[in-house]
Design a protein around this motif. Structure first.
Motif, PDB file in Angstrom:
ATOM      1  N   GLY A  58       4.513  -0.440  -8.836  1.00 40.33           N
ATOM      2  CA  GLY A  58       3.768   0.589  -8.397  1.00 40.33           C
ATOM      3  C   GLY A  58       2.589   0.486  -7.249  1.00 40.33           C
ATOM      4  O   GLY A  58       2.012  -0.626  -7.400  1.00 40.33           O
ATOM      5  N   SER A  59       2.657   1.361  -6.208  1.00 43.74           N
ATOM      6  CA  SER A  59       1.685   0.963  -5.123  1.00 43.74           C
ATOM      7  C   SER A  59       1.781   2.188  -4.274  1.00 43.74           C
ATOM      8  O   SER A  59       2.526   2.878  -3.878  1.00 43.74           O
ATOM      9  CB  SER A  59       2.147  -0.316  -4.288  1.00 43.74           C
ATOM     10  OG  SER A  59       1.208  -0.533  -3.435  1.00 43.74           O
ATOM     11  N   ALA A  60       0.519   2.160  -3.587  1.00 46.68           N
ATOM     12  CA  ALA A  60       0.145   3.303  -2.485  1.00 46.68           C
ATOM     13  C   ALA A  60       0.644   2.547  -1.210  1.00 46.68           C
ATOM     14  O   ALA A  60       0.618   3.273  -0.152  1.00 46.68           O
ATOM     15  CB  ALA A  60      -1.206   3.871  -2.522  1.00 46.68           C
ATOM     16  N   THR A  61       0.524   1.024  -1.131  1.00 50.47           N
ATOM     17  CA  THR A  61       0.697   0.423  -0.032  1.00 50.47           C
ATOM     18  C   THR A  61       1.705  -0.769  -0.372  1.00 50.47           C
ATOM     19  O   THR A  61       1.171  -1.832  -0.318  1.00 50.47           O
ATOM     20  CB  THR A  61      -0.545  -0.174   0.462  1.00 50.47           C
ATOM     21  OG1 THR A  61      -1.431  -0.579  -0.520  1.00 50.47           O
ATOM     22  CG2 THR A  61      -1.439   0.819   1.197  1.00 50.47           C
ATOM     23  N   PRO A  62       2.937  -0.365  -0.631  1.00 47.05           N
ATOM     24  CA  PRO A  62       3.751  -1.617  -1.092  1.00 47.05           C
ATOM     25  C   PRO A  62       3.651  -2.766  -0.173  1.00 47.05           C
ATOM     26  O   PRO A  62       3.515  -2.628   0.912  1.00 47.05           O
ATOM     27  CB  PRO A  62       5.220  -1.111  -1.161  1.00 47.05           C
ATOM     28  CG  PRO A  62       4.942   0.456  -1.159  1.00 47.05           C
ATOM     29  CD  PRO A  62       3.492   0.623  -0.391  1.00 47.05           C
ATOM     30  N   SER A  63       4.120  -4.132  -0.738  1.00 45.28           N
ATOM     31  CA  SER A  63       4.191  -5.108   0.176  1.00 45.28           C
ATOM     32  C   SER A  63       5.244  -4.965   1.110  1.00 45.28           C
ATOM     33  O   SER A  63       6.175  -4.155   0.680  1.00 45.28           O
ATOM     34  CB  SER A  63       4.223  -6.609  -0.317  1.00 45.28           C
ATOM     35  OG  SER A  63       5.687  -6.364  -1.197  1.00 45.28           O
ATOM     36  N   LEU A  64       5.111  -5.501   2.237  1.00 41.28           N
ATOM     37  CA  LEU A  64       6.371  -5.438   3.148  1.00 41.28           C
ATOM     38  C   LEU A  64       7.774  -5.701   2.769  1.00 41.28           C
ATOM     39  O   LEU A  64       8.592  -5.160   2.932  1.00 41.28           O
ATOM     40  CB  LEU A  64       5.905  -6.138   4.621  1.00 41.28           C
ATOM     41  CG  LEU A  64       6.049  -4.939   5.740  1.00 41.28           C
ATOM     42  CD1 LEU A  64       5.125  -4.138   5.605  1.00 41.28           C
ATOM     43  CD2 LEU A  64       6.032  -6.022   7.121  1.00 41.28           C
ATOM     44  N   GLU A  65       7.423  -6.970   1.918  1.00 44.41           N
ATOM     45  CA  GLU A  65       8.820  -7.223   1.289  1.00 44.41           C
ATOM     46  C   GLU A  65       9.626  -6.393   0.239  1.00 44.41           C
ATOM     47  O   GLU A  65      10.701  -6.142   0.459  1.00 44.41           O
ATOM     48  CB  GLU A  65       8.697  -8.620   0.684  1.00 44.41           C
ATOM     49  CG  GLU A  65       8.384  -9.867   1.477  1.00 44.41           C
ATOM     50  CD  GLU A  65       7.051  -9.919   2.043  1.00 44.41           C
ATOM     51  OE1 GLU A  65       6.280  -9.047   1.834  1.00 44.41           O
ATOM     52  OE2 GLU A  65       6.730 -11.261   2.412  1.00 44.41           O
ATOM     53  N   THR A  66       8.473  -5.649  -0.374  1.00 41.17           N
ATOM     54  CA  THR A  66       9.157  -4.818  -1.448  1.00 41.17           C
ATOM     55  C   THR A  66       9.606  -3.354  -0.646  1.00 41.17           C
ATOM     56  O   THR A  66      10.760  -3.038  -1.003  1.00 41.17           O
ATOM     57  CB  THR A  66       7.919  -4.169  -2.235  1.00 41.17           C
ATOM     58  OG1 THR A  66       7.448  -5.429  -3.044  1.00 41.17           O
ATOM     59  CG2 THR A  66       8.329  -3.195  -3.362  1.00 41.17           C
ATOM     60  N   PHE A  67       8.960  -3.121   0.363  1.00 38.93           N
ATOM     61  CA  PHE A  67       9.691  -2.029   1.157  1.00 38.93           C
ATOM     62  C   PHE A  67      10.830  -2.199   1.837  1.00 38.93           C
ATOM     63  O   PHE A  67      11.752  -1.267   1.961  1.00 38.93           O
ATOM     64  CB  PHE A  67       8.429  -1.063   1.931  1.00 38.93           C
ATOM     65  CG  PHE A  67       8.479   0.324   1.914  1.00 38.93           C
ATOM     66  CD1 PHE A  67       8.334   1.137   0.623  1.00 38.93           C
ATOM     67  CD2 PHE A  67       8.672   0.925   3.177  1.00 38.93           C
ATOM     68  CE1 PHE A  67       8.230   2.553   0.990  1.00 38.93           C
ATOM     69  CE2 PHE A  67       9.146   2.193   3.237  1.00 38.93           C
ATOM     70  CZ  PHE A  67       8.604   3.013   2.138  1.00 38.93           C
ATOM     71  N   GLU A  69       7.027   0.594  10.009  1.00 40.33           N
ATOM     72  CA  GLU A  69       7.936   0.709  10.872  1.00 40.33           C
ATOM     73  C   GLU A  69       7.163  -0.029  12.188  1.00 40.33           C
ATOM     74  O   GLU A  69       8.285  -0.867  12.563  1.00 40.33           O
ATOM     75  CB  GLU A  69       8.193   2.159  11.615  1.00 40.33           C
ATOM     76  CG  GLU A  69       9.191   3.159  10.404  1.00 40.33           C
ATOM     77  CD  GLU A  69      10.433   2.326  10.090  1.00 40.33           C
ATOM     78  OE1 GLU A  69      10.887   1.470  10.655  1.00 40.33           O
ATOM     79  OE2 GLU A  69      10.918   2.875   8.880  1.00 40.33           O
ATOM     80  N   HIS A  70       6.088   0.169  12.195  1.00 46.55           N
ATOM     81  CA  HIS A  70       5.562  -0.743  13.456  1.00 46.55           C
ATOM     82  C   HIS A  70       5.210  -2.435  12.825  1.00 46.55           C
ATOM     83  O   HIS A  70       5.963  -3.094  13.755  1.00 46.55           O
ATOM     84  CB  HIS A  70       4.050  -0.265  13.829  1.00 46.55           C
ATOM     85  CG  HIS A  70       3.393  -1.118  14.998  1.00 46.55           C
ATOM     86  ND1 HIS A  70       3.144  -0.329  16.206  1.00 46.55           N
ATOM     87  CD2 HIS A  70       3.341  -2.186  15.264  1.00 46.55           C
ATOM     88  CE1 HIS A  70       2.850  -0.946  16.904  1.00 46.55           C
ATOM     89  NE2 HIS A  70       2.782  -2.329  16.310  1.00 46.55           N
ATOM     90  N   GLU A  71       4.970  -2.422  11.780  1.00 53.68           N
ATOM     91  CA  GLU A  71       4.915  -4.017  11.549  1.00 53.68           C
ATOM     92  C   GLU A  71       6.045  -4.683  11.232  1.00 53.68           C
ATOM     93  O   GLU A  71       6.311  -6.026  11.610  1.00 53.68           O
ATOM     94  CB  GLU A  71       3.901  -3.905  10.177  1.00 53.68           C
ATOM     95  CG  GLU A  71       3.660  -5.122   9.360  1.00 53.68           C
ATOM     96  CD  GLU A  71       2.770  -6.044  10.288  1.00 53.68           C
ATOM     97  OE1 GLU A  71       2.091  -5.491  11.276  1.00 53.68           O
ATOM     98  OE2 GLU A  71       2.808  -7.134  10.084  1.00 53.68           O
ATOM     99  N   ILE A  72       7.257  -3.766  10.770  1.00 56.10           N
ATOM    100  CA  ILE A  72       8.483  -4.323  10.554  1.00 56.10           C
ATOM    101  C   ILE A  72       9.088  -4.847  11.558  1.00 56.10           C
ATOM    102  O   ILE A  72       9.636  -5.899  11.903  1.00 56.10           O
ATOM    103  CB  ILE A  72       9.394  -3.677   9.682  1.00 56.10           C
ATOM    104  CG1 ILE A  72      10.469  -4.538   8.940  1.00 56.10           C
ATOM    105  CG2 ILE A  72      10.265  -2.877  10.615  1.00 56.10           C
ATOM    106  CD1 ILE A  72       9.826  -5.143   7.649  1.00 56.10           C
ATOM    107  N   SER A  73       8.759  -4.153  12.911  1.00 54.24           N
ATOM    108  CA  SER A  73       9.497  -4.669  14.175  1.00 54.24           C
ATOM    109  C   SER A  73       8.656  -5.771  14.781  1.00 54.24           C
ATOM    110  O   SER A  73       9.228  -6.612  15.400  1.00 54.24           O
ATOM    111  CB  SER A  73       9.304  -3.564  15.077  1.00 54.24           C
ATOM    112  OG  SER A  73       7.727  -3.223  15.573  1.00 54.24           O
ATOM    113  N   VAL A  74       7.064  -5.951  14.277  1.00 49.47           N
ATOM    114  CA  VAL A  74       6.483  -7.113  14.922  1.00 49.47           C
ATOM    115  C   VAL A  74       7.231  -8.304  13.954  1.00 49.47           C
ATOM    116  O   VAL A  74       7.361  -9.488  14.475  1.00 49.47           O
ATOM    117  CB  VAL A  74       5.066  -7.103  14.491  1.00 49.47           C
ATOM    118  CG1 VAL A  74       4.463  -8.310  14.851  1.00 49.47           C
ATOM    119  CG2 VAL A  74       4.582  -5.910  15.210  1.00 49.47           C
TER     120      VAL A  74
END
Ligand code: ADP
Ligand code: ZN
Ligand code: ZN
Length: 739
Positions: free
Chosen positions: A360-369, A626-631
């Motif tokens: 559960g999270s409001a801001t999942p870790s990038l790996e999880t998403f 979306e932004h962070e994953i492209s970085v």
């Protein structure tokens, strides 16, 4: 050496010692009268002197590959029940491999501390029942009558009720007027007037999430599920109702929460729903308290365990669900060996039991998403808060404040908002991720910065104690009148910490009562809870704190949150710093306006254009992702690669650098198809702690297994060819940061 096979049975024993040369299996003969199982704790003779030491049985065989006359016998077994199940043994073996740890160290994770002390720490009390011999004296008669009426009374209660001495009771036991037996008592917090609460009626979004996961549980679909729900969307109620269903099917549940959110408020919610079926664990328990919770789980006396990361090792059978709330939290990763992540352990355990894993999270870790996007995880979304209003977020440009003549720590907008909020008798949270008063002290004449001699860290000024403190080693120093470098008297204090915020708040809002919560005010036991409950009781108007106050708190009367400086975590030089900042801002903002009154959030920053700030302003996790994953993609960072941290620590810096360069040369030589990316060597962000220098090397690869093998191979080569006895080598797979 002859190999002898006999009809007799042997046990494979792991010695309880962390030393790597003992991290192997020893064979012992089982005496005829001994009944052993996998997980039995035994005493065995060891070494030339046949020292008696403790070990654990991890398997059996009918043959040994050492001469039969060399095989020793197990001396005795310590308990009537095994201390770990075959499943937990499997888990420990998985950890041994994954985290490069001795098996006995991994086993220690699944066995509570208390058990190491020879005998289980079971606490017993004497219970009395009337015996067959009639009492003689009036005093004895009194006791006899009481115990006839209330059989199985504890001796201490009988003494209190009848006023007799323990000598009277002992003599009655001796002559048969009283029967005594030892009963186990559990060291768990009493819940005096436990009024069980009924489940809440779920709103449509909650119902949808609940149905989705419940259906998976019924169908036996064990793909994990992420509940991605904004702060205040009611995730806890979904967890509670899922757990309820699971335990009504005779199964058990593990609920992980970050230690910091394990407040009395959270514990209350769970005990009010599950009463005596739930046990709570946390790091401040005594060995005995810890043992009791473990023993109750093992014997099925409780069905639900709630606790921080170590609760994932609960010795339950038939686990139906494992829930990890705030799955993005760093505290789920252990800082010491084995450096496991609770999520990795939970995945393994869930697979063993066929259990459903819920994150559960409001801001999942990038790996999880990323896993959600790649269909490795299911996802249910809660878009709305229970109260339907998201707080309004304002970003305050502190550069402009300065240009327009405002030199205070409050922007004009935040100042006005605090005034308004206080006049409505509502509460305020001010957040700053830095404790102390001033974060560095320097000379205005020559620029000299006061810093710890043992660490490469600036001293922080603590006004209350009126001294300088190193936040790494804890060393303190007196403040100086004159600069040690040039002798000038122009010593100035720069940078703000929570202490300074409290001081300024008192200056600007003299009528408001303030509370401060950071590592300096919470070192005492329970002080953490004391501060929070005082704030909850509205004994203060303004709560000032570090990230300790950002997590999971639910205060209906808080309608304003101020982030004093968002830039601190942006500039820490780690590839995750944007993610950390976005999350921190979102979580802190989530503390505002959780009940009926709408909330406002002010983020003060010198860098309002940063995307982490902009996306958090719009409550836009998807946009941020979306932004962070492209970085990350363009930089080849996780989740696109796996990283491996190598840290060399030692007192001789030159030697350490030479060795680390040598390692990087070895790596380059064996890095045939450029499968592995090397970053460094470079000094760690804190390049010296307690006079030990720290340098690091980061290795990246898309293939986690090959990465691990490559690192181990190259470190092995280094150890073969160079003398590495003067450095400590730390290997960390998937480090949380690359500093
Ligand atoms: P989250 O964990 O998603 O941040 P919480 O579980 O803390 O949110 O819920 C926020 C608040 O809403 C809590 O005070 C909780 O008691 C309340 N709440 C949750 N579900 C319901 C519901 N179905 N009806 C009424 N109140 C609810
Ligand atoms: Zn100077
Ligand atoms: Zn220091």
């Amino acid at each position: 050496m002859t190999t002898l096979t006999t009809k007799s049975r042997f046990a494979s024993v792991i010695i309880d010692a962390a030393a790597s040369e003992l991290d192997r299996i020893f064979s012992y003969e089982i005496p005829e009268n001994l009944d052993l199982q996998v997980g039995s704790r035994v005493i065995v003779p060891f070494g030339r002197a046949n020292r008696r030491i403790e070990g654990y049985v991890i398997g059996f065989s009918d043959s040994v590959d050492i001469p039969y006359d060399k095989v020793k016998q197990i001396s005795l077994t310590l308990d009537d029940t095994p201390v770990f199940t075959p499943q937990l043994l499997e888990l420990a073996k998985f950890m041994q491999e994954k985290y490069f740890s001795a098996l006995s160290v991994c086993l220690a994770c699944v066995i509570p501390v208390g058990i190491k002390m020879r005998n289980f720490l079971t606490k017993t009390k004497q219970a009395l029942t009337a015996g067959i011999v009639l009492p003689k004296t009036p005093l004895q008669k009194k006791v006899f009558e009481y115990v006839s009426e209330y059989p199985k009374s504890f001796a201490e209660v009988v003494r209190a009720k009848t006023g007799v001495s323990s000598a009277v009771i002992s003599s009655m036991i001796k002559n048969g007027a009283l029967a005594a037996e030892d009963v186990t008592v559990r060291r768990v917090a009493e819940s005096p007037n436990l009024n069980l609460c009924e489940p809440l009626a779920l709103n449509p979004e909650q119902q949808n999430a609940f149905d989705f996961i419940l259906e998976k549980i019924q169908k036996g679909d064990t793909k994990p599920t992420l509940i991605y729900g904004v702060t205040g969307s009611g995730k806890t109620e979904i967890y509670l109702q899922l757990i309820q269903r699971v335990i009504s099917q005779g199964k058990t549940a593990i609920m992980l929460v970050p230690e910091i959110s394990l407040t009395p408020q959270t514990v209350d919610i769970f005990t009010k729903r599950f009463g005596g079926r739930v046990a709570v664990t946390h790091s401040r328990l005594s060995a005995g308290e810890r043992f009791d919770r473990w023993d109750m789980a093992r014997r099925g006396e409780v069905s639900v365990i709630i606790g921080p990361r170590s609760a994932v090792f609960a010795p339950f059978t038939r686990i139906g669900i494992i829930i990890i709330d705030e799955e993005h939290e760093n505290s789920y990763k252990s800082e010491h060996s084995p450096k496991y992540h609770a999520k990795e352990i939970a995945e393994f355990v869930a697979a063993q039991h066929g259990a459903q894993l819920v994150l559960g999270s409001a801001t999942p870790s990038l790996e999880t998403f990323f896993d959600v996007k790649n269909a490795k995880l299911d996802c249910v979304i809660l878009k709305e808060r229970i109260n339907k209003t998201m707080p309004e977020i304002f970003v305050e440009d502190m550069r402009r404040e300065l240009i327009e003549g405002n030199r205070s720590i409050f922007s004009r907008a935040l100042y006005d908002a605090i005034k308004d909020t206080l006049s409505r008798r509502e509460q305020v949270i001010l957040f700053l991720n830095r404790r102390g008063h001033s974060t560095f002290v320097s000379c205005r004449n020559c620029g000299y910065v006061m810093s710890c001699d043992d660490c490469s860290v600036n001293y922080t000024y603590h006004q209350y104690e009126n001294l300088l403190m190193c936040h790494y080693c804890g060393k303190v120093a007196r403040i100086l009148e004159n600069c040690p470098a040039c002798g000038s008297r122009y010593i100035k204090y720069f940078g703000i910490g929570t202490e300074k915020v409290q001081e300024e708040t008192a200056k600007f809002f003299p009528k408001a009562a303030t509370l401060r919560m950071d590592a300096d005010t919470t070192s005492r036991k329970n002080s953490h809870e004391d501060i929070l409950s005082a704030f909850r009781r509205r004994e203060a108007d303004i709560l000032i704190g570090t990230q300790m106050i950002a997590k999971g708190l639910d205060y209906p009367n808080v309608t304003l949150v101020g982030v004093m400086c968002a830039d601190i975590s942006l500039n820490n030089g780690d590839f995750r710093s944007s993610e950390t900042t976005f999350r921190l801002l979102t979580q802190v903002a989530g503390r505002a306006g959780r009940a009926s009154a709408p909330g406002k959030v002010f983020i003060q920053t010198y860098f309002p254009e940063h995307y982490a700030v902009e996306f958090s302003k719009n409550h836009d996790y998807d946009g941020f992702y979306e932004h962070e994953i492209s970085v990350r993609r363009s930089m080849n960072y996780p989740p696109f690669t796996k990283i491996f941290g190598i840290m060399f620590v030692g007192a001789d810096e030159k030697n350490l650098i030479v060795l680390l360069y040598r390692l990087s040369q070895i790596m380059t030589a064996y890095n045939k198809n450029n499968m592995f990316g090397l970053i460094g060597p470079s000094p760690a962000a804190i390049s010296k702690i307690k006079n030990n220098y720290r340098h690091k090397l980061i290795v990246k690869s898309e293939d986690e297994d090959k990465l691990r093998a490559f690192v181990l191979f190259c470190v092995g080569k280094l150890k073969e060819t160079e003398n590495t006895s003067n450095v400590e080598i730390f290997l960390t797979p998937n480090p949380l940061n690359t500093q």
